[in-house]
Write a protein that holds these residues in place. Sequence first.
Motif, PDB file in Angstrom:
ATOM      1  N   ALA A 113     121.909  12.201  39.799  1.00 48.14           N
ATOM      2  CA  ALA A 113     122.392  12.990  38.394  1.00 48.14           C
ATOM      3  C   ALA A 113     121.790  14.233  38.447  1.00 48.14           C
ATOM      4  O   ALA A 113     120.936  14.421  38.770  1.00 48.14           O
ATOM      5  N   THR A 114     122.629  15.215  37.508  1.00 51.13           N
ATOM      6  CA  THR A 114     121.946  16.359  37.181  1.00 51.13           C
ATOM      7  C   THR A 114     122.845  16.628  35.700  1.00 51.13           C
ATOM      8  O   THR A 114     123.830  15.872  35.412  1.00 51.13           O
ATOM      9  N   SER A 115     122.227  17.613  35.204  1.00 51.98           N
ATOM     10  CA  SER A 115     122.643  17.820  33.794  1.00 51.98           C
ATOM     11  C   SER A 115     124.007  18.295  33.906  1.00 51.98           C
ATOM     12  O   SER A 115     124.513  19.200  34.533  1.00 51.98           O
ATOM     13  N   ALA A 116     124.756  17.840  32.897  1.00 51.57           N
ATOM     14  CA  ALA A 116     126.126  18.132  32.718  1.00 51.57           C
ATOM     15  C   ALA A 116     126.282  19.081  31.455  1.00 51.57           C
ATOM     16  O   ALA A 116     127.637  19.381  31.365  1.00 51.57           O
ATOM     17  N   THR A 117     125.431  19.297  30.976  1.00 52.18           N
ATOM     18  CA  THR A 117     125.480  20.296  29.658  1.00 52.18           C
ATOM     19  C   THR A 117     124.892  21.839  30.080  1.00 52.18           C
ATOM     20  O   THR A 117     125.238  22.546  29.229  1.00 52.18           O
ATOM     21  N   GLU A 118     124.263  21.984  31.060  1.00 50.26           N
ATOM     22  CA  GLU A 118     123.737  23.163  31.573  1.00 50.26           C
ATOM     23  C   GLU A 118     123.654  23.098  33.266  1.00 50.26           C
ATOM     24  O   GLU A 118     123.636  22.235  33.672  1.00 50.26           O
ATOM     25  N   ALA A 119     123.734  24.461  33.720  1.00 46.04           N
ATOM     26  CA  ALA A 119     123.690  24.523  35.158  1.00 46.04           C
ATOM     27  C   ALA A 119     122.340  23.950  35.680  1.00 46.04           C
ATOM     28  O   ALA A 119     121.269  24.546  34.732  1.00 46.04           O
ATOM     29  N   GLY A 145     117.883  23.536  33.912  1.00 46.83           N
ATOM     30  CA  GLY A 145     118.508  22.079  33.899  1.00 46.83           C
ATOM     31  C   GLY A 145     117.681  21.266  34.300  1.00 46.83           C
ATOM     32  O   GLY A 145     116.569  21.149  34.043  1.00 46.83           O
ATOM     33  N   TRP A 146     118.143  20.085  34.984  1.00 46.30           N
ATOM     34  CA  TRP A 146     117.214  18.840  35.402  1.00 46.30           C
ATOM     35  C   TRP A 146     118.271  18.157  36.499  1.00 46.30           C
ATOM     36  O   TRP A 146     119.434  18.508  36.432  1.00 46.30           O
ATOM     37  N   GLY A 147     117.469  17.406  37.482  1.00 46.05           N
ATOM     38  CA  GLY A 147     118.015  16.810  38.379  1.00 46.05           C
ATOM     39  C   GLY A 147     117.219  15.383  38.751  1.00 46.05           C
ATOM     40  O   GLY A 147     116.153  15.542  38.538  1.00 46.05           O
ATOM     41  N   GLU A 148     118.145  14.562  39.146  1.00 50.12           N
ATOM     42  CA  GLU A 148     117.179  13.124  39.609  1.00 50.12           C
ATOM     43  C   GLU A 148     117.408  12.807  40.784  1.00 50.12           C
ATOM     44  O   GLU A 148     118.879  12.988  41.540  1.00 50.12           O
ATOM     45  N   LEU A 149     116.578  12.503  41.652  1.00 46.18           N
ATOM     46  CA  LEU A 149     116.634  11.989  43.015  1.00 46.18           C
ATOM     47  C   LEU A 149     116.333  10.759  43.147  1.00 46.18           C
ATOM     48  O   LEU A 149     115.468  10.096  42.337  1.00 46.18           O
ATOM     49  N   THR A 150     117.108   9.929  43.834  1.00 40.31           N
ATOM     50  CA  THR A 150     116.841   8.563  44.175  1.00 40.31           C
ATOM     51  C   THR A 150     116.651   8.316  45.676  1.00 40.31           C
ATOM     52  O   THR A 150     117.366   8.996  46.577  1.00 40.31           O
ATOM     53  N   PHE A 151     115.399   7.613  45.998  1.00 42.62           N
ATOM     54  CA  PHE A 151     115.221   7.481  47.368  1.00 42.62           C
ATOM     55  C   PHE A 151     115.324   6.162  47.811  1.00 42.62           C
ATOM     56  O   PHE A 151     115.864   5.127  47.157  1.00 42.62           O
ATOM     57  N   ASP A 152     116.026   5.730  49.026  1.00 43.26           N
ATOM     58  CA  ASP A 152     116.484   4.313  49.546  1.00 43.26           C
ATOM     59  C   ASP A 152     115.273   3.421  49.332  1.00 43.26           C
ATOM     60  O   ASP A 152     115.624   2.122  49.380  1.00 43.26           O
ATOM     61  N   ASP A 153     114.133   3.759  49.023  1.00 42.68           N
ATOM     62  CA  ASP A 153     112.949   2.769  48.738  1.00 42.68           C
ATOM     63  C   ASP A 153     112.929   2.271  47.191  1.00 42.68           C
ATOM     64  O   ASP A 153     112.283   1.409  46.875  1.00 42.68           O
ATOM     65  N   GLY A 154     114.053   2.959  46.380  1.00 45.98           N
ATOM     66  CA  GLY A 154     114.033   2.467  44.991  1.00 45.98           C
ATOM     67  C   GLY A 154     113.511   3.529  44.082  1.00 45.98           C
ATOM     68  O   GLY A 154     113.777   3.455  42.767  1.00 45.98           O
ATOM     69  N   GLU A 155     112.485   4.358  44.665  1.00 42.73           N
ATOM     70  CA  GLU A 155     111.868   5.274  43.820  1.00 42.73           C
ATOM     71  C   GLU A 155     112.972   6.320  43.248  1.00 42.73           C
ATOM     72  O   GLU A 155     113.733   6.687  43.835  1.00 42.73           O
TER      73      GLU A 155
END
Length: 110
Positions: free
Chosen positions: A96-102, A64-74
């Motif tokens: 966010a993480t993939s909604a179409t696969e685990a 799948g995939w995952g997105e991390l956001t840091f408090d500095d905007g990265e």
Amino acid sequence: MANDSAAIGNLFQAIAAKSNDEQVDILLEKAGMRLERIVSHGHASAPDFWYDQSEHEWVTVLSGWGELTFDDGEVVRLTPGEHINIPAHKRHRVSATSATEATVWLALFY
């Protein structure tokens, strides 16, 4: 599987169906470290929530995939095989993480 006996496991088995919460399985826990498998199905942190952990966290995405956001905007998007080390107290959230696969994460807290 978090004991001292020799056991074979599979990171892609025993994945629960999508629910309101991520699936978190502790695979190994020893003094000063914890290894977790986390399974996300389109999950994200609440908009006003930030992880602010006292431990360092090394995390990789296995599927799948995952997105991390840091408090500095990265913003960091991880795809299979990519990993990141997050220092203790570096505030972050799963945006966010993939909604179409685990999305299967492996996280080492130390």
